[in-house]
Design an enzyme around this catalytic site. Structure first.
Site, short mmCIF file in Angstrom:
data_model
loop_
_atom_site.label_atom_id
_atom_site.label_comp_id
_atom_site.label_asym_id
_atom_site.label_seq_id
_atom_site.Cartn_x
_atom_site.Cartn_y
_atom_site.Cartn_z
N SER A 145 1.34 11.54 0.92
CA SER A 145 2.17 11.63 2.13
C SER A 145 1.63 10.79 3.28
O SER A 145 2.40 10.34 4.14
CB SER A 145 2.28 13.09 2.59
OG SER A 145 0.99 13.64 2.83
N ILE A 146 0.33 10.56 3.33
CA ILE A 146 -0.23 9.75 4.41
C ILE A 146 0.24 8.31 4.28
O ILE A 146 0.39 7.60 5.28
CB ILE A 146 -1.77 9.84 4.42
CG1 ILE A 146 -2.21 11.30 4.59
CG2 ILE A 146 -2.36 9.00 5.55
CD1 ILE A 146 -3.71 11.52 4.50
#
Length: 227
Positions: A11-12
């Protein structure tokens, strides 16, 4: 066709094209020089990432990426017995998965620049599924694999903790990045790229600048400059 730079991660990475994101900043830096592609998958660990390799990086591609960032570990480091334990991957398996990812990328393109990025530190007051100490073990493992395979690495876990108050300055929820945290990632990644043939300043534009186009004979400029 412009060369491609792929950002592969969890997700980063998925969120890196948001306003102020490190992926968006890379896209701006390489405008008209390279296409920056985001391949981020929220919640993924390195086990699940392995299933994506042939889909994202087919071995028969006629135009494989010139560079790929591999940014996993935050989910692998989730602790057993806590809310995100389904994402947990034992440290040695995590390291082996990074090796498998890197070997596949090298098979796609032996000259590909591969940069392994460690998970960021964790603010335990706001993220109860992880501890900073455990995440540090995964960061260390990531660096070890990079050294073992002769790859570039970004030690984000250590770099962020050099700044006082990093917990709130760089992390918006104890794990994901603030705009300031995104800037740290961008600076560290672009530093790696600048050490190599991928320095944006040294890469050619894909087509002529407006000042190079003669309105009376525009075709000449395009013949000379278009890649």
């Amino acid at each position: 066709m412009r060369p491609q730079i792929v950002l592969f991660g969890d997700s980063i990475t998925e969120q890196s094209f948001r306003s102020g994101g490190w992926g968006a900043s890379l896209t701006d830096t390489y405008s008209r020089k390279a296409d920056v592609l985001v391949r981020g998958y929220g919640g993924y660990n390195t086990i699940w990432a392995l299933f994506l390799l042939h889909h994202i990086f087919p071995l028969d591609s006629s135009k494989p990426p010139v560079a790929t960032t591999v940014f996993f570990g935050a989910n692998d480091a989730a602790l057993l017995g806590r809310s995100s334990e389904s994402q947990h991957v034992p440290i040695e398996e995590y390291k082996d998965n990074l090796r498998k990812i890197a070997c596949h990328l090298k098979e796609c393109n032996p000259t590909m620049l591969i940069a392994l990025i460690t998970p960021p530190p964790v603010d335990e007051e706001r993220n109860y599924a992880r501890t900073n100490e455990a995440t540090g073990t995964y960061a260390k493992g990531c660096i070890e694999v990079a050294k073992e395979l002769g790859l570039f690495s970004v030690d984000l876990w250590s770099k962020m903790q050099e700044t006082e108050g990093w917990q709130k300055k760089y992390l918006r929820d104890g794990l994901h990045l603030t705009p300031e945290g995104n800037r740290v990632v961008y600076k560290e990644v672009i530093s790696v790229f600048n050490e190599t043939r991928l320095s944006a300043e040294e890469m050619p534009l894909d087509c002529p600048r407006q000042s190079e186009i003669n309105p009376k004979n525009p075709e000449k400029a395009f013949q000379q400059k278009c890649l």
